[in-house]
Design an enzyme around this catalytic site. Structure first.
Site, PDB file in Angstrom:
ATOM      1  N   ARG A  61      -5.132   8.069  17.168  1.00 41.32           N
ATOM      2  CA  ARG A  61      -5.399   9.150  18.112  1.00 41.32           C
ATOM      3  C   ARG A  61      -5.031  10.482  17.468  1.00 41.32           C
ATOM      4  O   ARG A  61      -5.756  11.454  17.551  1.00 41.32           O
ATOM      5  CB  ARG A  61      -4.563   8.967  19.387  1.00 41.32           C
ATOM      6  CG  ARG A  61      -4.842  10.055  20.393  1.00 41.32           C
ATOM      7  CD  ARG A  61      -3.819  10.099  21.494  1.00 41.32           C
ATOM      8  NE  ARG A  61      -2.530  10.579  21.035  1.00 41.32           N
ATOM      9  CZ  ARG A  61      -1.497  10.820  21.814  1.00 41.32           C
ATOM     10  NH1 ARG A  61      -1.593  10.587  23.109  1.00 41.32           N
ATOM     11  NH2 ARG A  61      -0.361  11.254  21.332  1.00 41.32           N
ATOM     12  N   PHE A 119      12.092  14.665  11.405  1.00 41.24           N
ATOM     13  CA  PHE A 119      10.933  13.765  11.529  1.00 41.24           C
ATOM     14  C   PHE A 119      11.244  12.628  12.503  1.00 41.24           C
ATOM     15  O   PHE A 119      10.444  12.266  13.343  1.00 41.24           O
ATOM     16  CB  PHE A 119      10.681  13.052  10.190  1.00 41.24           C
ATOM     17  CG  PHE A 119       9.716  13.706   9.251  1.00 41.24           C
ATOM     18  CD1 PHE A 119       9.250  14.991   9.438  1.00 41.24           C
ATOM     19  CD2 PHE A 119       9.263  12.986   8.135  1.00 41.24           C
ATOM     20  CE1 PHE A 119       8.370  15.555   8.536  1.00 41.24           C
ATOM     21  CE2 PHE A 119       8.384  13.543   7.236  1.00 41.24           C
ATOM     22  CZ  PHE A 119       7.949  14.833   7.429  1.00 41.24           C
ATOM     23  N   ALA A 163      -4.798  16.347  12.645  1.00 42.71           N
ATOM     24  CA  ALA A 163      -5.572  16.485  13.881  1.00 42.71           C
ATOM     25  C   ALA A 163      -5.902  17.961  14.073  1.00 42.71           C
ATOM     26  O   ALA A 163      -5.126  18.828  13.688  1.00 42.71           O
ATOM     27  CB  ALA A 163      -4.770  15.959  15.060  1.00 42.71           C
ATOM     28  N   ALA A 189      -6.497   5.932  20.781  1.00 41.05           N
ATOM     29  CA  ALA A 189      -7.002   5.293  19.562  1.00 41.05           C
ATOM     30  C   ALA A 189      -7.851   4.052  19.850  1.00 41.05           C
ATOM     31  O   ALA A 189      -8.741   3.721  19.069  1.00 41.05           O
ATOM     32  CB  ALA A 189      -5.830   4.937  18.644  1.00 41.05           C
ATOM     33  N   GLU A 240       0.998   5.572   0.944  1.00 40.64           N
ATOM     34  CA  GLU A 240       0.372   6.633   1.739  1.00 40.64           C
ATOM     35  C   GLU A 240       0.660   8.011   1.130  1.00 40.64           C
ATOM     36  O   GLU A 240       1.771   8.278   0.695  1.00 40.64           O
ATOM     37  CB  GLU A 240       0.941   6.581   3.166  1.00 40.64           C
ATOM     38  CG  GLU A 240       0.374   7.653   4.074  1.00 40.64           C
ATOM     39  CD  GLU A 240       0.781   7.435   5.514  1.00 40.64           C
ATOM     40  OE1 GLU A 240       0.698   6.287   6.018  1.00 40.64           O
ATOM     41  OE2 GLU A 240       1.194   8.419   6.152  1.00 40.64           O
ATOM     42  N   SER A 290       0.847  -1.199   0.000  1.00 38.05           N
ATOM     43  CA  SER A 290       0.000   0.000   0.000  1.00 38.05           C
ATOM     44  C   SER A 290       0.879   1.244   0.000  1.00 38.05           C
ATOM     45  O   SER A 290       2.069   1.181   0.317  1.00 38.05           O
ATOM     46  CB  SER A 290      -0.929  -0.016   1.216  1.00 38.05           C
ATOM     47  OG  SER A 290      -0.196  -0.279   2.391  1.00 38.05           O
ATOM     48  N   ASP A 302      -1.739  13.449  16.771  1.00 38.78           N
ATOM     49  CA  ASP A 302      -0.886  14.247  17.652  1.00 38.78           C
ATOM     50  C   ASP A 302      -1.671  15.444  18.124  1.00 38.78           C
ATOM     51  O   ASP A 302      -2.391  16.065  17.346  1.00 38.78           O
ATOM     52  CB  ASP A 302       0.382  14.688  16.908  1.00 38.78           C
ATOM     53  CG  ASP A 302       1.360  13.529  16.801  1.00 38.78           C
ATOM     54  OD1 ASP A 302       1.488  12.791  17.797  1.00 38.78           O
ATOM     55  OD2 ASP A 302       1.959  13.366  15.731  1.00 38.78           O
ATOM     56  N   TYR A 338       4.338   0.764  16.804  1.00 39.00           N
ATOM     57  CA  TYR A 338       5.618   1.464  16.994  1.00 39.00           C
ATOM     58  C   TYR A 338       6.702   0.477  17.428  1.00 39.00           C
ATOM     59  O   TYR A 338       6.919   0.267  18.627  1.00 39.00           O
ATOM     60  CB  TYR A 338       5.453   2.584  18.043  1.00 39.00           C
ATOM     61  CG  TYR A 338       4.403   3.578  17.625  1.00 39.00           C
ATOM     62  CD1 TYR A 338       4.734   4.691  16.863  1.00 39.00           C
ATOM     63  CD2 TYR A 338       3.051   3.357  17.922  1.00 39.00           C
ATOM     64  CE1 TYR A 338       3.755   5.578  16.427  1.00 39.00           C
ATOM     65  CE2 TYR A 338       2.067   4.229  17.485  1.00 39.00           C
ATOM     66  CZ  TYR A 338       2.430   5.332  16.734  1.00 39.00           C
ATOM     67  OH  TYR A 338       1.459   6.195  16.294  1.00 39.00           O
ATOM     68  N   HIS A 343       6.386   4.287  21.013  1.00 38.27           N
ATOM     69  CA  HIS A 343       5.846   5.629  20.788  1.00 38.27           C
ATOM     70  C   HIS A 343       6.615   6.626  21.659  1.00 38.27           C
ATOM     71  O   HIS A 343       6.927   6.334  22.814  1.00 38.27           O
ATOM     72  CB  HIS A 343       4.344   5.624  21.143  1.00 38.27           C
ATOM     73  CG  HIS A 343       3.656   6.900  20.812  1.00 38.27           C
ATOM     74  ND1 HIS A 343       3.464   7.899  21.739  1.00 38.27           N
ATOM     75  CD2 HIS A 343       3.141   7.361  19.647  1.00 38.27           C
ATOM     76  CE1 HIS A 343       2.837   8.912  21.140  1.00 38.27           C
ATOM     77  NE2 HIS A 343       2.635   8.612  19.884  1.00 38.27           N
ATOM     78  N   THR A 375      -3.428  10.776   4.773  1.00 34.81           N
ATOM     79  CA  THR A 375      -3.293  11.238   6.162  1.00 34.81           C
ATOM     80  C   THR A 375      -4.331  12.312   6.489  1.00 34.81           C
ATOM     81  O   THR A 375      -4.967  12.893   5.598  1.00 34.81           O
ATOM     82  CB  THR A 375      -1.880  11.787   6.443  1.00 34.81           C
ATOM     83  OG1 THR A 375      -1.675  12.922   5.598  1.00 34.81           O
ATOM     84  CG2 THR A 375      -0.822  10.752   6.191  1.00 34.81           C
ATOM     85  N   GLN A 417      15.398  16.912   6.825  1.00 30.86           N
ATOM     86  CA  GLN A 417      13.983  16.720   7.165  1.00 30.86           C
ATOM     87  C   GLN A 417      13.769  15.332   7.785  1.00 30.86           C
ATOM     88  O   GLN A 417      13.026  15.174   8.750  1.00 30.86           O
ATOM     89  CB  GLN A 417      13.129  16.873   5.897  1.00 30.86           C
ATOM     90  CG  GLN A 417      11.660  17.003   6.199  1.00 30.86           C
ATOM     91  CD  GLN A 417      10.799  16.891   4.938  1.00 30.86           C
ATOM     92  OE1 GLN A 417      11.237  16.354   3.912  1.00 30.86           O
ATOM     93  NE2 GLN A 417       9.591  17.404   4.999  1.00 30.86           N
TER      94      GLN A 417
END
Ligand code: FAD
Length: 276
Positions: free
Chosen positions: A98, A207, A43, A114, A9, A7, A100, A136, A140, A40, A203
């Site tokens: 959930r 991240f 939030a 979540a 994203e 898949s 961020d 994770y 996390h 995506t 970057q």
């Protein structure tokens, strides 16, 4: 054994140019016949309409779209109407998160974690949606302990998830250890590795620091040493990430989920090198 699931994203583009670029990316990646394209979700309302628009467009092209849905700061009524909108559009898969907590957000909303969103989707929609959750392997960043984080993942999986997608990582052993740990706790859903291609360094480093992904020291130093020599960064990135994917698939990973950053180049090359 079922065949591996692949898949891709995307994030919702913000400009007309970005929308056109994503269409192009999608056309190229659709030829690889992935199981779904996920989109995506910001939030706190930042990119929510963009997510809906992108998801509906993908679905209208006859491809399978999987919206991400983060619940933090939201109400049951809002989440409920979004789920209904997706269901009416024929969408069968949701990535339940959930999210961020956006800086400055005061109200947490009606969902705290979540697992509560997974329970809500199951209670409202039965088996209509295939529910993906986040995993994770390197834990996390906000987890109190590794042990707590595993327990929280197990609770979320047992709330009714069908499969999980991991945060990206560069240590295959962390993934295999995580899968062993959750299997030992009675979770048998597929845990699909999330794969981040390496296109540049600064970057990626930012991240990774934010989301708790370790860039192994040898790799960090080597990427850093290339400075702004993007070609060398990309070449090393392709070698490292292709090798990681191969180790994961050879070791029994049930598929791969590519964080594309809306570009087809790196995932397509990795795909070809893997001979998929
Ligand atoms: P949870 O599973 O709720 O976990 C969050 C933290 O709370 C963890 O530390 C966990 O150990 C702890 N916890 C969980 N349950 C409990 C409990 N009952 N009691 C106490 N502690 C608990 N973010 C976005 O904003 N939009 C996206 O589209 C998006 N897509 C993502 C896709 C994937 C595949 C992944 C891996 C991450 C994505 N994220 C996205 C990032 C994600 O939202 C953040 O990592 C977020 O901080 C956690 O979301 P979660 O669903 O994993 O949360």
């Amino acid at each position: 054994m079922t065949s591996p699931s692949f898949s891709f994203e995307f994030f919702p583009p913000k400009t007309a140019e970005g929308i056109e670029k994503l269409r192009n990316t999608r056309r190229q990646l659709a030829q690889l016949k992935p199981e779904f394209f996920s989109v995506t979700f910001g939030a706190g309302g930042t990119t929510q309409q963009g997510t809906i628009d992108t998801v509906l467009e993908i679905q209208s092209e006859g491809l399978q779209a999987a919206p991400h849905l983060s619940c933090i700061g939201s109400t049951r009524a809002n989440v409920g109407s979004l789920l209904q909108l997706y269901r009416d559009a024929g969408i069968r898969r949701i990535v339940a998160l959930r999210g961020d907590i956006p800086s400055g957000m005061v109200e947490v909303g009606e969902f705290r974690y979540a697992n509560e969103l997974v329970e809500f989707i199951r209670a409202e929609h039965g088996d209509w949606f295939h529910i993906e959750i986040a995993a994770y392997p390197e834990y996390h960043p906000q987890a109190r302990t590794a042990h707590d984080d595993l327990g929280n993942f197990v609770r979320k999986a047992k709330a009714g998830a069908n499969s999980a997608i991991t945060q990206y990582f560069f240590n295959a052993d962390a993934y295999f250890a995580f899968v062993d740990e959750v299997r030992a706790r009675g979770v048998d859903i597929p845990v699909v590795p999330g794969i981040m291609p390496i296109n540049q360094f600064s970057q990626l480093a930012r991240f990774s620091d934010a989301c708790g992904t370790e860039i192994p020291r040898w790799l960090r130093l080597k990427l850093q040493s290339y400075g702004d020599d993007v070609a060398s960064i990309k070449a090393l990135g392709l070698d490292v990430v292709t090798d990681l994917c191969r180790r994961l698939l050879d070791g029994g990973a049930p598929g791969l989920h590519f964080y594309t950053l809306n570009a087809a180049g790196a995932p397509s090359t990795i795909w070809q090198r893997l001979g998929l």
